[in-house]
Design a protein around this motif. Structure first.
Motif, PDB file in Angstrom:
ATOM      1  N   LYS A 347       0.831  -1.195   0.000  1.00  9.27           N
ATOM      2  CA  LYS A 347       0.000   0.000   0.000  1.00  9.27           C
ATOM      3  C   LYS A 347       0.874   1.256   0.000  1.00  9.27           C
ATOM      4  O   LYS A 347       0.633   2.194  -0.766  1.00  9.27           O
ATOM      5  CB  LYS A 347      -0.878  -0.011   1.259  1.00  9.27           C
ATOM      6  N   GLY A 348       1.874   1.239   0.867  1.00  8.37           N
ATOM      7  CA  GLY A 348       2.780   2.381   0.930  1.00  8.37           C
ATOM      8  C   GLY A 348       3.490   2.612  -0.387  1.00  8.37           C
ATOM      9  O   GLY A 348       3.584   3.739  -0.875  1.00  8.37           O
ATOM     10  N   ILE A 349       3.974   1.530  -0.995  1.00  8.11           N
ATOM     11  CA  ILE A 349       4.715   1.683  -2.252  1.00  8.11           C
ATOM     12  C   ILE A 349       3.768   2.095  -3.381  1.00  8.11           C
ATOM     13  O   ILE A 349       4.137   2.863  -4.263  1.00  8.11           O
ATOM     14  CB  ILE A 349       5.495   0.399  -2.571  1.00  8.11           C
ATOM     15  N   GLY A 350       2.530   1.627  -3.310  1.00  5.17           N
ATOM     16  CA  GLY A 350       1.523   2.062  -4.283  1.00  5.17           C
ATOM     17  C   GLY A 350       1.354   3.576  -4.236  1.00  5.17           C
ATOM     18  O   GLY A 350       1.367   4.256  -5.266  1.00  5.17           O
ATOM     19  N   PHE A 351       1.204   4.104  -3.026  1.00 14.62           N
ATOM     20  CA  PHE A 351       1.102   5.559  -2.891  1.00 14.62           C
ATOM     21  C   PHE A 351       2.391   6.235  -3.353  1.00 14.62           C
ATOM     22  O   PHE A 351       2.370   7.330  -3.910  1.00 14.62           O
ATOM     23  CB  PHE A 351       0.816   5.943  -1.440  1.00 14.62           C
ATOM     24  N   ALA A 352       3.526   5.568  -3.100  1.00 17.08           N
ATOM     25  CA  ALA A 352       4.806   6.160  -3.488  1.00 17.08           C
ATOM     26  C   ALA A 352       4.901   6.308  -5.006  1.00 17.08           C
ATOM     27  O   ALA A 352       5.459   7.285  -5.509  1.00 17.08           O
ATOM     28  CB  ALA A 352       5.959   5.321  -2.960  1.00 17.08           C
ATOM     29  N   ILE A 353       4.351   5.338  -5.745  1.00 16.72           N
ATOM     30  CA  ILE A 353       4.376   5.451  -7.216  1.00 16.72           C
ATOM     31  C   ILE A 353       3.585   6.683  -7.638  1.00 16.72           C
ATOM     32  O   ILE A 353       4.026   7.464  -8.488  1.00 16.72           O
ATOM     33  CB  ILE A 353       3.790   4.177  -7.874  1.00 16.72           C
TER      34      ILE A 353
END
Lengths: 821, 247
Positions: A347-353
């Motif tokens: 989830k965090g990396i999704g937002f990071a993208i």
């Protein structure tokens, strides 16, 4: 006639409330130069307090209306205003525009989080209008409630009061003078600090009046809805160009009347179902239009001193290395993480993208976009509609759409890379054919009836990027002339518009699209009953549906690839032009740069990245709802956390995304676990848990927002020291320890929490130790010359340094002693 | 016909008249100076010429072509370069990149070509310009780190990468020491020898008197004198308004 009177009265009443709220906004803006984004949230918060005192138990029973009112207006609101000015806003003087925007956004999120925390229970809180619902009088056949009358009269009185205060009193004139030149006011014997305090107190009071007056019109109190209602007033404030109070009041009335007449015309939204939600979007549409029509400030340069931030750019080589390390690191983690945590991290990396789109747009190009998640949402919906949910065969039609969009995209983006005429068309053709190829290759299931498809194809992601990019361009065209705060507000308006008109859209669209659906109409259910189920990807022969590890690694690889692309872009001609445009538009113009093309292309690119990331993120979540995860407030939170983390850096997007998507939830989990394990301290741990969940992001924003470079820079400075020769031992110990913890975990010697407790401190301690060591060395070296020999004894080193400093030939202390004998 | 023709320009800021019916002409291939006390309207005039500010009245033509309503970037493309009194460098970029970005922008609207040969040409030109302005050693520094005197040279170098026919220099000597100013004067002469027309706003009288071929004097938005440096130095109005006489 009766209807006309009724709707006019309703419009005037709502308009009066907008006027009051926007006047408060103008007062704080003119005296402090800060656009108080939290204004709406303050109105909402005070309305809750008023409700608590007046209609709920209060403190010792329900208070009578006048006393509750006086208490909120003259005790609670001024305290809020003064507290904000003293603790938060005063420090913003002389900071850059992004910081001035981000801190008030953090304050807004703090009020929203705080209110959700205090009034947690899901009871319905219904504030009654003044003198009850039945108290009314009539003009002809039309009724006017006492509440409405009170609203209009209050607005008039407040307008007169403000006019008097700002033009006829000494303190009012000081308040206006403070904006122009604080120092000069001070030199002339004015009290700028007092004036600023007063303006914030008055601003908060106006917000409170607006919040209390508007809340009975809403039915039940709702945190976000109430905040947004007061946000509508922002349009009125812009109508007055943030300084003209009479125009602001008029703007408020115009907006109120527009909403009311629209309700009349559309039968409260029933007449045209597609536009049923327009009534709540009208104020932001007006805001957008006013922003565009306002005469713009000229291109204006800014001196060097104004830019406190300076972002270092990594080389392409090092970005590739870091990308690889990141992928390996996350892959190693997947071996030891439970599914639940993998999901949080994903989830965090999704937002990071999605955050990477902000790095490009805001970090590199200096253009503020407060609607990053609106583009992500559009991407997710597009992927769903065209890849999953349209219920038709795709194949040729899908390819046609992709080709059309790709050509449009290329036409917008490529000219900024210096391509023109034949070269431009060549590049657009190559790009379009490339997209067509990708779509054809990866759309392995085309023509098989997509409704039954259970996974998202790669072409779905491409179409998500292309559609989001195209819409980004459409939004950007009118907004191209805007900069800074005004651009922020225009994109903010767009985010609210998407919230209302797209996420709340329940209509079904039937279209006859050539090549699609065998001549039958194709139906799109725009936002199916408030939720879209977005399946996991299914390409490269990997099943991402059950394999959370694979999904996490896919997101990680995607992040790294886009990140590397951005670094390549930043190091190219294009990237240099973006930096130049950010630093000095005036100079760019005099160098012959057509900035409109550049801005349009960077908006399109950033929106495309957000759309791509949004579709992938949604597919990891498996579903999106109308109220999560792509709403305007979530977008503001992500924007704020990315800025705080360092919006000029790739790692800023990563830290921001992980803070927002992962860290606060994991912290919440951690305190939750403690509350379970040590039940005697249950209450304490629950409070800490709630703090992280409700206020975590906002507090991070307020606490860290002052550092214009963001925390990424600090962290990386710390790790850079670790690479130095003298710290090799420390670095090896750190790496060895981490590897040991990892092995312990994978062999089940320790559990997940223990791993986290060992791992995170090691990660943070290593650079801290290195820095402390370096400081020690520096203080030893930096001993002031004039103090040598007074509180420190002579050492060989010092004598040597002294000699060097004084340009004396080197002499050993021993020689000195020898001679003195 | 003069190269830059400024005709009856008037600019108002609210009630304040910054430029009042100003007309002047800048001849090709020489250095024309513009002096006057602070607030006389010199920078405003430059902003009007480079297009950052629209004049309320009047007309400007460059080499016979009217550019009064042309967008700033188009004026730049027709050969008007400038520097800024309050530095307008790109602090995110190094000295070399500041200059390079200018060359690349020019390359985009002239050739639209990034072949190896073109890139080599650009590299060569950057090297030459760095050498001319004496910035070679500072090339890799960020512009935020270098002293003002050098930063002014970066602005000049950046503007030169555009191959301008006319350069507007807004107080290039402020922040420079005497030696730097003298060197700067030499650079300006080199440029005029190459055929570049220079329009110079400056407070440093040693520079103005040593390099300018023709000087205009502006005060309170109006031209009070013009002529050669010798004529200006003895003009009574100029001495009263600006230079100051012997007591």
């Amino acid at each position: 006639m009766t209807e006309l009177v009724t709707f006019t009265v309703v419009g005037l009443a709502i308009g009066s409330i907008y006027s009051i709220a926007s006047a408060g906004l103008v007062v704080t803006y003119t005296t402090s130069g800060i656009f108080n984004f939290a204004h709406g949230a303050i109105g909402m918060f005070t309305a809750f307090i008023y409700w608590q005192l007046r209609w709920d138990a209060g403190w010792g029973g329900q208070w009578p209306a006048p006393i509750a009112m006086l208490f909120v207006l003259f005790v609670v609101a001024p305290i809020i205003g003064i507290f904000l000015q003293l603790v938060v806003m005063r420090g913003l003087e002389g900071t850059n525009e992004t910081t001035k925007l981000v801190i008030p956004i953090a304050v807004m999120l703090a009020f929203i989080g705080g209110t959700n925390w205090i009034w947690q229970d899901l009871e319905s809180r219904i504030p009654e209008p003044f003198f009850g619902r039945e108290s009314k009088w009539s003009i002809g056949d039309a009724y006017i409630t006492t509440h409405q009358t009170i609203v209009v009269v209050t607005a008039l009185l407040l307008a007169l009061f403000l006019k008097f205060l700002l033009t006829n009193t000494r303190i009012g004139i000081t308040m206006r003078a403070v904006v122009d030149n604080r120092e000069l006011v001070q030199l002339n014997g004015g009290k700028p600090d007092f004036a600023a305090l007063l303006s914030w107190a008055i601003g908060a009071m106006m917000a409170a009046v607006a919040g209390i007056l508007i809340s009975p019109l809403l039915g039940s109190l709702n945190v976000l809805a109430l905040t947004l209602l007061v946000v509508n007033a922002y349009a009125a404030a812009i109508f007055g160009r943030l300084k003209n109070l009479p125009l602001t009041f008029m703007g408020g009335l115009v907006i109120g009347l527009a909403v009311s007449y629209w309700n009349w015309l559309s039968g409260t939204g029933r007449k045209w179902p597609w536009l049923s939600e327009l009534r709540s979007a009208i104020p932001v549409v007006i805001l957008f239009v006013i922003l565009i029509l306002l005469p713009q400030e000229r291109l204006r340069g800014s001196s060097l001193a104004k830019y406190r931030e300076s972002f270092k750019v990594p080389t392409i080589k090092s970005s590739i290395t870091w990308g690889a390390i990141f992928i390996i690191f996350i892959s190693a983690l997947t071996l030891i993480l439970e599914n639940k945590w993998e999901f949080s991290l994903a989830k965090g990396i999704g937002f990071a993208i999605i955050g990477l789109s902000m790095v490009l747009l805001t970090g590199y190009a200096g253009e503020i976009n407060l609607a990053p998640l609106a583009f992500a949402g559009i991407g997710a919906i597009s992927a769903y509609q065209f890849d999953v949910g349209s219920g038709v065969e795709t194949g040729a039609g899908f390819a046609t759409l992709a080709v059309f969009l790709a050509a449009f995209f290329g036409y917008l983006v490529f000219p900024a890379f210096g391509l023109a005429r034949a070269r431009l068309w060549g590049a657009v053709s190559v790009f379009t054919i490339g997209v067509l190829g990708l779509v054809t290759i990866f759309d392995g299931t085309s023509g098989t009836g997509i409704a039954s498809r259970e996974s998202m194809s790669f072409s779905g992601l491409i179409v998500a990027a292309l559609i989001a990019g195209a819409i980004g361009a459409v939004v950007a065209v009118p907004a191209l002339r805007l900069r800074g705060l005004y651009l922020g507000l225009a994109t903010f308006a767009f985010a609210i518009f998407v919230d209302k008109m797209v996420y709340k859209q329940r209509q079904t669209l039937s279209l006859d699209i050539p090549f699609i659906g065998d001549g039958k109409d194709v139906t799109f259910n725009v936002f199916n009953n408030g939720a879209l189920n977005i399946p996991r990807p299914g390409f490269f022969g990997i099943d991402f549906r059950k394999n959370q590890s694979a999904m996490l690694i896919l997101l990680t690889i995607t992040f790294s690839l886009i990140a590397i692309l951005l670094v390549i872009l930043r190091r190219s001609t294009y990237g240099r032009q973006l930096s130049a445009m950010k630093d000095s538009p005036a100079a760019c113009a005099t160098l012959g740069l057509n900035m409109l093309k550049l801005k349009l292309s960077v908006f399109t690119l950033a929106a495309a990245i957000a759309g791509f990331g949004g579709a992938l993120h949604a597919s990891n979540l498996r579903a999106i709802q109308e109220d999560a995860p792509f709403t305007v407030f979530e977008g503001l939170a992500l924007f704020m956390l990315t800025v705080v983390s360092g919006i000029g850096y790739i790692s800023g997007a990563l830290i921001g995304g992980i803070l927002y998507g992962t860290a606060f939830l994991v912290m919440g989990d951690f305190w939750d676990k403690l509350a379970n394990d040590w039940s005697s301290f249950d209450w304490l741990f629950t409070v800490i848990h709630d703090f992280f969940i409700f206020l975590g992001p906002a507090m991070a924003g307020i606490g860290l927002g002052r550092n214009p470079n963001g925390i990424a820079a600090q962290i990386f400075d710390g790790y850079r020291i670790l690479k130095e020769e003298s710290n090799r031992t420390l670095l090896s110990i750190g790496v060895a320890a981490t590897t040991c913890f990892w092995i312990f975990r994978i062999t089940d010697v320790i559990d997940g929490w223990t791993f986290l407790l060992l791992f995170v401190p090691t990660l943070l301690l290593c650079p801290l130790i290195a820095e402390a060591k370096k400081k020690d060395l520096e203080t030893e070296k930096m001993h002031p010359l004039e103090l040598i020999g007074i509180d420190h004894s002579y050492t060989d080193q010092i004598v040597e340094d002294l000699n060097k400093e004084l340009n004396l030939p080197f002499s050993h202390p021993k020689d000195f002693e020898d001679r003195s004998h | 016909m003069s190269y830059l023709d400024i005709k009856d320009i008037t600019v108002r800021f609210g009630g304040h008249i910054a430029l009042n019916n100003v007309s002047m002409s800048v001849e090709r291939g020489i250095i024309t100076g513009l002096i006057g006390p602070n607030g006389a309207g010199k920078t405003t005039l430059f902003n009007v010429v480079s297009g950052l500010h629209r004049a309320d009245e009047g007309a400007i033509s460059l080499d016979g072509e009217r550019i009064t309503n042309m967008a700033p970037y188009k004026r730049a493309r027709s050969g008007v370069g400038r520097t800024f009194q309050r530095l307008e460098l790109f602090p995110s970029l190094t000295v070399e990149e500041n200059i390079r970005v200018s060359a690349e922008i020019r390359n985009q609207w002239t050739r639209g070509n990034t072949s190896t040969i073109v890139r080599k040409l650009i590299d060569q030109k950057i090297e030459d310009t760095l050498e001319l302005t004496g910035l070679t050693e500072l090339a890799d520094h960020h512009v935020a780190e270098i002293p003002t005197g050098k930063a002014r040279l970066v602005e000049l170098a950046r503007s030169l990468m555009q191959d301008p026919k006319l350069i507007l220099l807004d107080e290039p000597a402020s922040g420079q020491n005497d030696i730097e100013t003298a060197e700067f004067g030499n650079i300006l002469r080199t440029l005029t020898n190459e055929g570049i027309t220079i329009f110079l706003v400056e407070h440093d009288m040693s520079l103005v008197m040593s390099v300018c071929d023709h000087v205009y004097v502006l005060d309170f938005g109006s031209i009070i004198a013009s002529g050669s440096t010798d004529e200006i130095q003895i003009d009574k109005r100029v001495i009263d308004a600006y230079l100051g006489g012997d007591l």
